[in-house]
Write an enzyme that holds these catalytic residues in place. Structure first.
Site, short mmCIF file in Angstrom:
data_model
loop_
_atom_site.label_atom_id
_atom_site.label_comp_id
_atom_site.label_asym_id
_atom_site.label_seq_id
_atom_site.Cartn_x
_atom_site.Cartn_y
_atom_site.Cartn_z
N GLY A 348 0.58 -1.21 0.23
CA GLY A 348 0.07 -0.02 0.08
C GLY A 348 0.70 1.35 0.05
O GLY A 348 0.41 2.15 -0.32
N GLU A 351 6.81 0.68 -3.04
CA GLU A 351 7.63 -0.62 -3.29
C GLU A 351 8.81 -0.75 -2.41
O GLU A 351 9.21 0.40 -1.91
CB GLU A 351 8.38 -0.22 -4.76
N VAL A 352 9.31 -1.93 -2.37
CA VAL A 352 10.67 -2.01 -1.51
C VAL A 352 11.68 -2.67 -2.38
O VAL A 352 11.16 -3.58 -3.37
CB VAL A 352 10.38 -2.96 -0.41
N ASP A 462 1.19 -2.87 15.05
CA ASP A 462 1.23 -3.84 14.05
C ASP A 462 1.65 -4.84 13.77
O ASP A 462 2.56 -5.17 12.92
CB ASP A 462 1.30 -2.75 12.64
#
Ligand code: NAG
Ligand code: NAG
Ligand code: NAG
Ligand code: NAG
Ligand code: NAG
Ligand code: NAG
Length: 663
Positions: A348, A351-352, A462
């Site tokens: 979401g 990018e990695v 999270d």
């Protein structure tokens, strides 16, 4: 790695039952499209534009929701056309604030000042101007539009898609029919099931005829929406003349009542348009063409520039960040200019990429997409937070880049995959008990560090297997601090009306009341432990595991039946100590107890794991709040076997070992 990302999940249907949130009147900026064609400064056109802006602002302060204006001069080419429209449910003070902020933005933002035409979108208002008249006609040019989709799929996609389509269509009918000449705005609430509602909003600028409004909306509903948002839990399409939006939580004010509750801040995904790309692509200086001397001078200047940027963005705190700041050119070099081959994850936020620095260090580069909902403020907070954290069970933060609209975080590259992959991945990756136990212990000590031993008191908010990365030795490393919050040392609890996190891992008091504390992290940890033991996911995912009942019900049932070993992942290939497994199940159950006050602290959990002679209390019934149906099943089941409040069915010491072999 895709899992590094966080998806926001609104639990508003619970909230609306339990409490009424109050929220400061903040603006939610969404997007801007500013023409790269610039006008000359200090011309008549500019003074006309200034006049236009002040006329818009002053109208907005006058309780007006829509206004179009034209500022003309002797020369037709100096004419400026402009308008603002506030969302139909927005109170006039917020409308005023929004228009003020938008005109300010248009005249000062580096991409917008001196643009010959521009449009800026906020949740609350739209402001637009141009040197060409655009009144009364719908601008459907793709480049001026903007779509935003929730990254989360609705479970029942097909029927939900139909419902969204029909509801938006009806809302559009209502907006078009709503008063001749008046505002073209409508909202609608439709039941999805007994728990959930669908909320729809549509609006056209009132200068459109009803027919043009309808065709503008039709194009959004029939053409843009299916492409961006079909089956998603929420989505919006914004064009200069008409907008549509749907969510499964209430995001608009219904008829002069409560304020907008809890738009999920994070995790929405934007699809950019070509003009944006042109605007943000930055010319890269080719180093090869520069002499060594020029190179030196440039570096010196770059360093100075970076230092200034740092001070501008972080003020006094900038000193602790020195050495963590990377310039964009370095990151581009390391990632091959963000090439597709280097991409190792997507989510979401953006990018990695995997990258290699000139000195050979491997890095993971998390690049927030331009329109990411994570604003600069949150981004800076995240940096200040993670820069102060260092522990072997946390992914090491290596630096960041905040330049040219880019927001980039740089972490150590963790060569292996996430725990999520090993537990639930398609090709079943078998983890031995030894490894699982090590992951449980390492994760616990990482969280303990966050809660108690770092300079800060940090609540992660999270925790889930996809945020636990495993290195080549299967050491767990907690990642993704995008939602983390810093507590004062003596603060125990906080409340938020912005409930973000991941389905299945949120404690009931957080999901329902927005209360979070160390104990909500403990809850998430408990779920993770039970998932590690069973290799079953505690989420309503039809694809992954066909569990009729929720994970907690399943575990609790076996615990009550004194068959805890039967929940163990049958694929466990190695020997294990039964007492260790049972101890972990019990710790997991203690952590997911409904009442946060009786959940152990992380310090206690770690001592339970380290010291096997410590006797564990007996767990009370876990929180089944996410599985309304399961709760019923559970109660029926328990009434016929064991009273729900009876204490632990056995203690570790007196356990009849023979009955606990896995089937
Ligand atoms: C525009 O006018 C301002 C104030 O009169 C002046 O400071 C500025 O230098 C002018 N800019 C240009 C590009 O002429
Ligand atoms: C506002 O727009 C309408 C057309 O929709 C136009 O007739 C009117 O002249 C505009 N008003 C101004 C002040 O430009
Ligand atoms: C508006 O601006 C564009 C781009 O600079 C220019 O080509 C056009 O002639 C302008 N139109 C008017 C009416 O000034
Ligand atoms: C506009 O909003 C931004 C972000 O909320 C804020 O930083 C800025 O101060 C606001 N400007 C005005 C003029 O309200
Ligand atoms: C959502 O569903 C679509 C198919 O309907 C699928 O292609 C996509 O991968 C899903 N996305 C997520 C995040 O599950
Ligand atoms: C959408 O609305 C139009 C106009 O009221 C109607 O003719 C059409 O049948 C609707 N379509 C659906 C799928 O509801």
């Amino acid at each position: 790695m895709a899992s590094c990302f966080t998806y926001a999940i609104p639990f508003i249907f619970f909230i609306s039952l339990c409490f009424t949130p109050t929220r400061a009147q903040g603006l939610q900026y969404q997007y801007q499209v500013c023409s790269p064609n610039k006008f000359t400064p200090n011309t008549t056109f500019q003074s006309h534009l200034t006049t236009l802006f002040s006329s818009l602002s002053s109208k907005a302060s006058n309780n007006v929701q829509f206004f179009n204006n034209t500022v003309t001069g002797t020369n037709p080419s100096d004419t400026v056309y402009g308008l603002f429209m506030c969302r139909g449910d927005i109170p006039s003070d917020l409308c005023n604030h929004c228009v003020g902020n938008a005109t300010q933005r248009l005249s000062t933002h580096v991409d917008c000042s001196f643009s010959i035409e521009a449009v800026v979108y906020y949740d609350e208002c739209i402001v637009r101007y141009s040197n060409l008249s655009f009144f009364g006609t719908a601008d459907m040019e793709i480049n001026s539009g903007y779509v935003l989709a929730s990254p989360i799929n609705m479970t029942n996609q097909e029927s939900f898609k139909r419902l969204v389509y029909v509801s938006l269509n009806e809302t559009a009918d209502e907006a078009v029919g709503s008063g001749s000449g008046g505002e073209k705005f409508a909202t609608k609430e439709t039941d999805i099931d007994i728990f959930q509602k669908l909320y729809c909003l549509v609006q056209c600028t009132p200068d459109l005829s009803p027919r043009d409004c309808r065709s503008c909306l039709n194009s959004l509903i029939n053409s843009d929406l299916p492409r961006c948002c079909a089956g998603r839990q929420g989505g919006r399409v914004l064009y200069p003349n008409c907008v549509i939006r749907f969510e499964i939580y209430p995001f608009f004010r219904s008829h002069g009542s409560a304020p907008t509750p809890t738009p999920p801040k994070l995790g929405e995904k934007k699809s950019s348009t070509s003009r944006t790309i042109i605007l943000v692509v930055v010319p890269i200086v080719s180093l090869a063409t520069l002499s060594a001397f020029c190179y030196y001078l440039l570096r010196r200047r770059a360093r100075k520039r970076l230092k200034n940027l740092l001070r501008e963005n972080f003020g006094e705190e900038s000193s602790i960040l020195e050495g963590l700041q990377f310039d964009l050119a370095t990151i581009k070099l390391a990632t091959d200019n963000f090439s597709n081959e280097r991409e190792i994850g997507k989510g979401g936020f953006g990018e990695v990429y995997k990258g290699v620095l000139v000195d050979g260090r491997h890095i993971a580069v998390k690049r927030l997409s331009i329109g990411s909902k994570q604003g600069s403020v949150e981004f800076k907070n995240e940096i200040l937070l993670i820069a102060k954290l260092q522990h072997r069970n946390l992914v090491a933060f290596m630096g960041f880049c905040l330049e040219e609209e880019e927001k980039i975080l740089i972490y150590e590259y963790v060569p292996n995959r996430s725990l999520d992959y090993f537990l639930f991945g398609n090709q079943q990756q078998k983890l031995s008990w030894h490894e699982r136990y090590k992951i449980i212990g390492g994760t616990a000590s990482g969280i303990l560090y966050l809660h108690e031993y770092s300079q800060l008191k940090v609540i992660h908010r999270d925790l889930k297997p996809s945020n636990i990365l495993l290195d080549e030795n299967m050491n767990p490393k907690i990642s993704d601090f995008g939602l983390a919050r810093i507590f004062d040392v003596d603060q125990n609890r906080a409340e938020t009306d912005r409930i973000v996190g991941t389905y299945g891992y949120m404690s009931p008091e957080y999901a329902m009341l927005g209360q979070f504390s160390e104990k909500s992290d403990v809850f998430s940890f408990g779920i993770i432990v039970l998932e590690i033991i069973t290799s079953k996911k505690n989420a309503r995912s039809y694809e992954s595991h066909n569990m009729e009942e929720g994970l907690m019900t399943y575990v609790w049932r076996h615990w009550k039946n004194e068959t805890p070993m039967s929940i163990l992942d049958p694929n466990m290939k190695e020997n294990y100590y039964e007492t260790e497994v049972i101890r972990c199940i019990q710790i997991g159950l203690l952590c997911v107890q409904e009442n946060p006050n009786i959940r152990p602290t992380m310090a206690t959990v770690v001592s339970y794991l380290n010291n096997h002679s410590l006797e564990l209390p007996s767990p009370q019934e876990p929180a089944f709040f996410l599985h309304g149906i399961d709760k019923k099943v559970m109660q029926q089941g328990s009434s016929s076997t064991i009273s729900a409040n009876s204490s632990m069915p056995f203690s570790v010491n007196e356990m009849p070992t023979t009955s606990f072999y896995p089937r």
